[in-house]
Design a protein around this motif. Structure first.
Motif, short mmCIF file in Angstrom:
data_model
loop_
_atom_site.label_atom_id
_atom_site.label_comp_id
_atom_site.label_asym_id
_atom_site.label_seq_id
_atom_site.Cartn_x
_atom_site.Cartn_y
_atom_site.Cartn_z
N UNK A 142 8.03 3.88 -3.58
CA UNK A 142 8.98 3.89 -4.59
C UNK A 142 8.44 4.55 -5.89
N UNK A 143 7.13 3.94 -6.32
CA UNK A 143 6.44 4.37 -7.53
C UNK A 143 6.28 5.86 -7.51
N UNK A 144 5.63 6.21 -6.47
CA UNK A 144 5.21 7.65 -6.46
C UNK A 144 6.40 8.53 -6.56
N UNK A 145 7.49 8.12 -5.76
CA UNK A 145 8.57 8.89 -5.79
C UNK A 145 9.25 9.05 -7.11
N UNK A 146 9.19 7.99 -7.96
CA UNK A 146 9.78 7.86 -9.41
C UNK A 146 8.99 8.94 -10.17
N UNK A 147 7.68 8.92 -9.80
CA UNK A 147 6.66 9.68 -10.92
C UNK A 147 6.85 11.20 -10.46
N UNK A 148 7.49 11.39 -9.27
CA UNK A 148 7.51 13.05 -9.06
C UNK A 148 6.85 13.18 -8.05
N UNK A 149 6.20 12.36 -7.18
CA UNK A 149 5.10 12.93 -6.04
C UNK A 149 6.05 13.11 -4.93
N UNK A 150 5.85 14.27 -4.04
CA UNK A 150 6.62 14.51 -2.80
C UNK A 150 5.60 14.29 -1.77
N UNK A 151 6.34 13.80 -0.70
CA UNK A 151 5.67 13.49 0.65
C UNK A 151 5.42 14.79 1.32
N UNK A 152 3.95 14.88 1.70
CA UNK A 152 3.41 16.01 2.31
C UNK A 152 3.17 15.80 3.69
N UNK A 153 2.81 14.69 4.26
CA UNK A 153 2.53 14.36 5.34
C UNK A 153 1.94 13.18 5.91
N UNK A 154 1.68 12.73 6.96
CA UNK A 154 1.09 11.59 7.46
C UNK A 154 -0.15 11.68 8.27
N UNK A 155 -1.11 10.50 8.05
CA UNK A 155 -2.47 10.96 8.53
C UNK A 155 -2.69 9.63 9.03
N UNK A 156 -3.29 9.73 10.45
CA UNK A 156 -3.78 8.60 11.20
C UNK A 156 -5.04 8.33 10.95
N UNK A 157 -5.38 6.74 10.70
CA UNK A 157 -6.88 6.59 10.72
C UNK A 157 -7.29 7.19 9.27
N UNK A 158 -6.86 7.10 8.31
CA UNK A 158 -7.13 7.99 7.18
C UNK A 158 -8.32 7.28 6.31
N UNK A 159 -8.00 5.92 6.10
CA UNK A 159 -8.96 5.29 5.12
C UNK A 159 -9.08 3.82 5.78
N UNK A 160 -10.64 3.12 5.67
CA UNK A 160 -10.63 2.01 6.32
C UNK A 160 -10.40 0.82 5.22
N UNK A 163 -11.00 -3.73 6.14
CA UNK A 163 -11.73 -3.88 7.43
C UNK A 163 -11.07 -3.27 8.67
N UNK A 164 -10.03 -2.44 8.36
CA UNK A 164 -9.96 -1.43 9.71
C UNK A 164 -9.08 -0.13 9.19
N UNK A 165 -9.30 0.83 10.13
CA UNK A 165 -8.66 1.99 9.73
C UNK A 165 -7.35 2.08 9.80
N UNK A 166 -6.87 2.56 8.81
CA UNK A 166 -5.33 2.56 8.57
C UNK A 166 -4.72 4.08 8.34
N UNK A 167 -3.54 4.23 8.97
CA UNK A 167 -2.54 5.39 8.74
C UNK A 167 -2.04 5.31 6.99
N UNK A 168 -2.08 6.52 6.52
CA UNK A 168 -1.58 6.62 5.38
C UNK A 168 -0.24 7.80 5.05
N UNK A 169 0.33 7.78 4.23
CA UNK A 169 1.41 8.50 3.95
C UNK A 169 0.60 9.66 2.50
#
Length: 178
Positions: A142-160, A163-169
């Motif tokens: 919600x914060x990023x949307x209010x700031x004007x950020x647009x969704x560009x994609x979805x990445x699997x296992x992007x950052x640890x 303690x575990x690899x996590x997907x990110x928008x």
């Protein structure tokens, strides 16, 4: 760099902020743990924060990173990091941020990031800021949307994270056209 908002003073992180950073991250370690990489033993020791704060200041001087702290008086209430600053054809960076647990739900990050992003676009000449968030982090979405950020994609296992690899928008905001 110093910016005043309605409630806060924002400034670029310097080596002299090590004590305040140590206090902020120690106070908020449990609050931030589920959103950050797992921290090794000694990560929150004062000498480790002194070394990191000095390195942040040097990276700022080199133009590769800008870490901004937001204070209400002497206490840090939020941090915004603009990492991987590129000055070539892309003129981009990646945003990461955190806020004090006591300042949730009060518009803290909106106020801090509005001012910090404006500075990065206008004073640093950056034309694109990327940010990623965990899919279950609805507050960041919600914060990023209010700031004007647009969704560009979805990445699997992007950052640890925690303690575990996590997907990110993935999101991004472009600078206003000049």
């Amino acid at each position: 760099m110093m910016i005043e908002t309605r409630r806060f003073v924002l400034e670029s992180q310097r080596a002299g902020h090590a004590d305040a950073l140590h206090a902020y991250y120690t106070r908020n370690a449990a609050h931030l743990a589920r959103w950050e990489p797992k921290r090794p033993p000694g990560y929150h020791d004062l000498d480790a924060w002194q070394a990191r704060a000095a390195a942040q200041e040097e990276a700022h001087r080199a133009g590769t990173r800008l870490s901004i702290i937001a204070r209400d008086g002497e206490r840090i209430v939020a941090v915004a990091n603009f990492n991987g600053i590129e000055r070539g054809p892309s003129r981009s960076c990646t945003l990461g941020y955190s806020r004090d647990a006591d300042w949730g739900g009060l518009g803290t990050m909106q106020e801090v990031l509005d001012a910090a992003i404006a500075h990065v676009f206008s004073d640093l000449g950056i034309t694109r800021i990327q940010a990623a968030y965990l899919p279950e982090n609805h507050r960041s979405a919600r914060l990023l949307h209010r700031l004007g950020f647009e969704r560009e994609g979805f990445v699997r296992d992007y950052l640890k994270i925690a303690g575990r690899w996590r997907d990110h928008v993935l999101t991004a905001k472009r600078a206003p056209q000049r």
